[in-house]
Motif scaffolding. Structure first.
Motif, PDB file in Angstrom:
ATOM      1  N   ARG A  17       0.839  -1.201   0.000  1.00 34.09           N
ATOM      2  CA  ARG A  17       0.000   0.000   0.000  1.00 34.09           C
ATOM      3  C   ARG A  17       0.881   1.262   0.000  1.00 34.09           C
ATOM      4  O   ARG A  17       0.656   2.206  -0.767  1.00 34.09           O
ATOM      5  N   ALA A  18       1.912   1.251   0.836  1.00 36.38           N
ATOM      6  CA  ALA A  18       2.793   2.420   0.945  1.00 36.38           C
ATOM      7  C   ALA A  18       3.545   2.659  -0.363  1.00 36.38           C
ATOM      8  O   ALA A  18       3.701   3.798  -0.814  1.00 36.38           O
ATOM      9  N   GLU A  23       3.901   6.206  -5.441  1.00 38.15           N
ATOM     10  CA  GLU A  23       3.981   6.407  -6.900  1.00 38.15           C
ATOM     11  C   GLU A  23       3.057   7.526  -7.385  1.00 38.15           C
ATOM     12  O   GLU A  23       3.251   8.056  -8.484  1.00 38.15           O
ATOM     13  N   PHE A  24       2.038   7.856  -6.606  1.00 36.51           N
ATOM     14  CA  PHE A  24       1.014   8.801  -7.087  1.00 36.51           C
ATOM     15  C   PHE A  24       1.581  10.128  -7.602  1.00 36.51           C
ATOM     16  O   PHE A  24       1.143  10.625  -8.638  1.00 36.51           O
ATOM     17  N   LYS A  26       3.986  10.892  -9.301  1.00 36.33           N
ATOM     18  CA  LYS A  26       4.615  10.855 -10.621  1.00 36.33           C
ATOM     19  C   LYS A  26       3.631  11.076 -11.766  1.00 36.33           C
ATOM     20  O   LYS A  26       4.038  11.297 -12.895  1.00 36.33           O
ATOM     21  N   TYR A  27       2.332  10.934 -11.488  1.00 35.76           N
ATOM     22  CA  TYR A  27       1.348  10.928 -12.570  1.00 35.76           C
ATOM     23  C   TYR A  27       0.198  11.893 -12.290  1.00 35.76           C
ATOM     24  O   TYR A  27      -0.136  12.132 -11.131  1.00 35.76           O
ATOM     25  N   PRO A  28      -0.456  12.387 -13.342  1.00 32.64           N
ATOM     26  CA  PRO A  28      -1.636  13.234 -13.130  1.00 32.64           C
ATOM     27  C   PRO A  28      -2.872  12.458 -12.662  1.00 32.64           C
ATOM     28  O   PRO A  28      -3.801  13.059 -12.152  1.00 32.64           O
ATOM     29  N   GLU A  29      -2.874  11.128 -12.860  1.00 35.14           N
ATOM     30  CA  GLU A  29      -4.023  10.320 -12.419  1.00 35.14           C
ATOM     31  C   GLU A  29      -3.536   9.098 -11.645  1.00 35.14           C
ATOM     32  O   GLU A  29      -2.559   8.460 -12.042  1.00 35.14           O
ATOM     33  N   LYS A  30      -4.280   8.753 -10.585  1.00 34.72           N
ATOM     34  CA  LYS A  30      -3.878   7.603  -9.760  1.00 34.72           C
ATOM     35  C   LYS A  30      -3.896   6.289 -10.535  1.00 34.72           C
ATOM     36  O   LYS A  30      -3.105   5.389 -10.300  1.00 34.72           O
ATOM     37  N   SER A  36       2.181  -0.776 -11.934  1.00 31.51           N
ATOM     38  CA  SER A  36       3.186  -0.817 -10.862  1.00 31.51           C
ATOM     39  C   SER A  36       2.610  -1.491  -9.624  1.00 31.51           C
ATOM     40  O   SER A  36       3.277  -2.307  -8.977  1.00 31.51           O
ATOM     41  N   ALA A  37       1.373  -1.147  -9.295  1.00 32.82           N
ATOM     42  CA  ALA A  37       0.736  -1.710  -8.099  1.00 32.82           C
ATOM     43  C   ALA A  37       0.694  -3.238  -8.187  1.00 32.82           C
ATOM     44  O   ALA A  37       1.011  -3.941  -7.219  1.00 32.82           O
TER      45      ALA A  37
END
Lengths: 183, 429
Positions: A17-18, A23-24, A26-30, A36-37
């Motif tokens: 989870r952490a 990573e969030f 790095k990107y405009p959307e989750k 990656s998850a």
């Protein structure tokens, strides 16, 4: 189904989870963190994605469960069924076949007494024929979990290779599948 | 023999992954020149005039591609750098990622300055574990040294690079499939228009460039378009990393000027064939590209024009060599199986056609192929070409159909012989 519907203890380890949350930024959307998850899950949870984790991933990334499932089923590196703690991939594309990949696979089948797609009884090994791994100059090539490639593999080295893997993965708690260094 | 010309790679046995080593070999001097002395538009012109063509397979002019980005001030703008390297036979970008990653970082930095780009996402195939770690380490190093982040080299440029892992899908090397995958979806290609330059990643302006292509930018900027044009041929400028695999003594990568004769690459650089073997077939640019007979291969040079004239394409410069033992139906069958496995399933022609090609080849190998099946292979291949959202169907049709057209007698022998005449001799699949 949403997180509210999922009952009991979370299936997703806190460490995964952490890593996902980290990573969030790095990107405009989750949602972009989905691949990656799923990699993180496989690295920390014996190489496969348990169904009960899917709703939790969906909630974290603010998408629907089906959107997680369709990604899991689309990509060949993701497993929604149990694989061996050592998941052994043998490249069987043209350049590797020209250098004996098929014989390599046959020998592994004999040594492990399983066919591609199966898991050994002790849960240690599974086998897969992989499409080109991008290491054609050092064919034939094997990849264990998601580790660095084993290149220019020779048939007579296979028993020793399996012994080394047994040594590494039988003793561990199993949670480290995919995290280790090269065999 | 043409000497290797090492613009992209360090000499054999060396690794320039550390910033210190890279800087000792002119590292980041191109970026310093670009950011301090050149106007962005001048850089785009220079790359255009250098003749640099994309090294990911399509061979389109890189500078021209950049001019497709709109000039409407919409931000953010992105580079999607293609490190998916999945075309069977191709293993060249991995050399850059594992042995000279700062070259790519520097190329992306210059491209960002030239095209007002805010961030680059390097989409790397998920299996490339060592390359992923090496590039991430190099990016961290570049960030601490001030080559990435804010106020880069004392200018007001802000730019960063993120590495994104794929998960085992060839189609994600197709530019719009790549973008779908990067956004967290199945890698199913998008219909065009809109084109990525206008509406790419997250519907923002995006340029998609291959690893090797971007790695050429630093030396073009540092030494000039004219110098780069002096290497290679008139319409295929510079060097490329040829990857040689299959039935040769010394498989590997060789960085050579475009236009180097294929004969020389196989027989000198790659050490030639094994003793007492003769050449049968060569795929010159990854399995999507039409196969050449030995006779054709011995006469061709490895540049865009020469290969096109010979009835094939340069693709990724991935050379797969097959000697007289290799069964051509088996080779085509492995390729058909690959495309069947990798078809994303959106378009009927591709989803069904790849399956049919594979089944027909399997039938020939198993001994129940007929003359009608040979016609069917040709018909299915033709019916797949030019009718789908992306080029995977065309690749499957070329990669297999040309085996039949150029080695027809061997396919016919499978019908007459009721199975593989090279059983026990050929490689196994």
């Amino acid at each position: 189904m949403t997180a509210e519907a999922a009952v009991g203890a979370p299936a997703l380890p806190e460490s995964v989870r952490a890593r996902i949350v980290a990573e969030f930024p790095k990107y405009p959307e989750k949602r972009a963190v989905l691949l990656s998850a799923l990699h993180f899950v496989q690295e920390e949870c014996e190489g496969w994605i348990r169904p009960e984790m899917v709703p939790e991933i969906a909630v974290l990334l603010e998408i629907r469960e089906i959107e997680v499932w369709e990604v899991i089923s689309f990509y060949s590196m993701f497993h929604s069924e149990r694989v061996g703690r050592c998941h052994v991939k043998v490249c069987v594309n043209l350049s590797c076949c020209l250098r004996g990949a098929r014989g390599m696979m046959r020998r592994l089948e004999e040594l492990l007494d399983i066919r591609p797609g199966e898991v050994t009884e002790d849960g240690l090994f599974s086998l897969e024929g992989a499409e080109c791994l991008g290491s054609c100059g050092t064919a034939p090539v094997i990849q264990v979990n998601n580790e660095a490639y084993l290149e220019n593999v020779r048939l007579e080295e296979l028993p020793a290779m399996l012994d080394r893997l047994r040594g590494r993965f039988s003793t561990s708690a199993g949670g480290a599948a995919g995290n280790g260094a090269a065999a | 023999m043409t000497e290797q010309v090492l613009l992209l790679l360090p000499p054999e046995g060396q690794n320039w992954s550390s910033l210190e080593t890279y800087r000792a070999h002119d590292g980041y001097r191109g970026a310093e020149k670009a950011l301090r002395e050149m106007e962005p538009a001048k850089i785009v012109d220079e790359v255009k005039s250098s003749g640099l063509r994309g090294r990911g397979g399509a061979g389109f002019s890189t500078g021209t591609k950049w001019t497709f980005l709109p000039k409407d001030g919409r931000r953010p703008r992105y580079i999607a750098c293609n490190a998916d390297e999945s075309e069977p036979g191709t293993f060249k970008d991995r050399q850059i990622l594992e042995r000279n990653p700062h070259k790519l970082i520097e190329g992306l930095l210059i491209a960002a300055y030239a095209n007002e780009i805010d961030a680059a996402y390097v989409y790397m195939r998920g299996e490339y574990r060592s390359a992923f770690e090496n590039l991430n380490r190099a990016i961290a190093e570049a960030r601490s040294a001030g080559y990435l982040g804010k106020n880069i080299l004392g200018t007001n440029l802000a730019f960063d690079i993120f590495v994104h892992r794929g998960a085992g899908a060839y189609i994600c090397g197709e530019e719009t499939g790549l973008m779908e995958s990067l956004e967290g979806r199945k890698g199913q290609p998008r219909k065009r228009p809109p084109f990525p330059a206008v509406s790419g990643l997250w519907r923002q302006p995006t340029t998609i460039n291959n690893v090797e292509t971007m790695s050429h930018v630093p030396h073009i900027v540092l030494r000039g378009a004219d110098w780069f044009k002096g290497i290679g041929t008139e319409k295929s400028t510079g060097t490329t990393i040829f990857g040689v695999s299959g039935d040769v003594v010394r498989p590997g990568t060789f960085e050579l000027p475009l236009g180097t004769p294929l004969r020389e690459i196989i027989f000198e650089h790659a050490g030639g064939l094994h003793p007492n073997r003769t050449l049968k077939a060569v795929i010159p640019g990854g399995v999507s590209m039409p196969v050449l007979t030995a006779e054709m291969a011995m006469q061709v040079a490895m540049d865009h024009d020469s290969l096109q004239k010979a009835g094939t394409l340069l693709g990724t410069g991935a050379i797969i060599v097959m000697d007289d033992r290799a069964c051509m139906v088996r080779a085509a069958m492995v390729i058909a199986r690959f495309f069947r496995h990798e078809s994303c399933g959106q378009c009927t022609q591709c989803r069904e056609g790849t399956g049919w090609l594979h089944k027909l080849m399997q039938g020939l190998e198993a001994g129940h192929g007929t003359k009608r099946d040979l016609e069917a292979i040709d018909e299915v291949a033709k019916f797949m070409e030019g009718h789908t959202i992306c080029a995977l169907a065309d690749a499957a049709a070329w990669g297999t159909g040309w085996f039949l057209r150029r080695f027809r007698s061997e396919f016919e022998a499978h019908v007459e012989h009721r199975g593989c005449p090279l059983e026990g001799v050929s490689f196994e699949v």
